[in-house]
Scaffold this motif. Sequence first.
Motif, mmCIF file in Angstrom:
data_model
loop_
_atom_site.group_PDB
_atom_site.id
_atom_site.type_symbol
_atom_site.label_atom_id
_atom_site.label_comp_id
_atom_site.label_asym_id
_atom_site.label_seq_id
_atom_site.Cartn_x
_atom_site.Cartn_y
_atom_site.Cartn_z
ATOM 1 N N ASP A 6 0.765 -1.220 -0.435
ATOM 2 C CA ASP A 6 0.403 -0.033 0.091
ATOM 3 C C ASP A 6 0.573 1.107 0.462
ATOM 4 O O ASP A 6 0.644 2.060 -0.602
ATOM 5 C CB ASP A 6 -0.747 -0.258 1.298
ATOM 6 C CG ASP A 6 -1.853 -1.026 1.389
ATOM 7 O OD1 ASP A 6 -2.133 -1.494 0.176
ATOM 8 O OD2 ASP A 6 -2.212 -1.253 2.109
ATOM 9 N N TRP A 28 1.035 4.099 -2.686
ATOM 10 C CA TRP A 28 0.356 5.504 -2.164
ATOM 11 C C TRP A 28 1.955 5.910 -2.946
ATOM 12 O O TRP A 28 1.653 7.844 -4.090
ATOM 13 C CB TRP A 28 -0.151 5.668 -1.704
ATOM 14 C CG TRP A 28 -1.219 4.938 -0.622
ATOM 15 C CD1 TRP A 28 -1.695 4.313 -0.671
ATOM 16 C CD2 TRP A 28 -2.372 5.839 -1.365
ATOM 17 N NE1 TRP A 28 -2.688 3.541 -0.326
ATOM 18 C CE2 TRP A 28 -3.702 4.898 -0.816
ATOM 19 C CE3 TRP A 28 -2.637 7.557 -2.143
ATOM 20 C CZ2 TRP A 28 -5.237 5.264 -1.629
ATOM 21 C CZ3 TRP A 28 -3.825 7.531 -2.105
ATOM 22 C CH2 TRP A 28 -5.106 6.472 -1.608
ATOM 23 N N ARG A 82 -1.124 -9.495 -2.860
ATOM 24 C CA ARG A 82 -1.019 -8.795 -0.986
ATOM 25 C C ARG A 82 -2.125 -10.121 0.062
ATOM 26 O O ARG A 82 -1.463 -10.233 1.542
ATOM 27 C CB ARG A 82 -2.460 -7.619 -1.051
ATOM 28 C CG ARG A 82 -2.203 -6.569 -1.660
ATOM 29 C CD ARG A 82 -3.120 -5.470 -1.731
ATOM 30 N NE ARG A 82 -2.674 -4.679 -2.868
ATOM 31 C CZ ARG A 82 -2.388 -3.440 -2.468
ATOM 32 N NH1 ARG A 82 -2.067 -3.211 -1.537
ATOM 33 N NH2 ARG A 82 -1.759 -1.930 -3.479
#
Length: 83
Positions: free
Chosen positions: A29, A33, A81
């Motif tokens: 994540d 980002w 993930r």
Amino acid sequence: MICATLGWGVWWMALALRRWAPDWAPSLDAAGWLAGAIAVFGLLVAIWTIRAKAAWLLITLVPLFANASLLAMPMLVESLRSR
């Protein structure tokens, strides 16, 4: 292209660390980002550089594609993930 290269470097470093040094690896994540923010900036700069002539569109297709593909990267690593 500098932004796309930097963004891809973030992804590759995160994935390489996840593979060979999992204790040092950032979360996917966080990598997504950071690389996404860089890609949005690079995409905006690439769009801004398009001029009225068709030759400019051909020149900016490479950074446009590189930054757009960078924005699509989180969808490609979705399977990681769950690990």
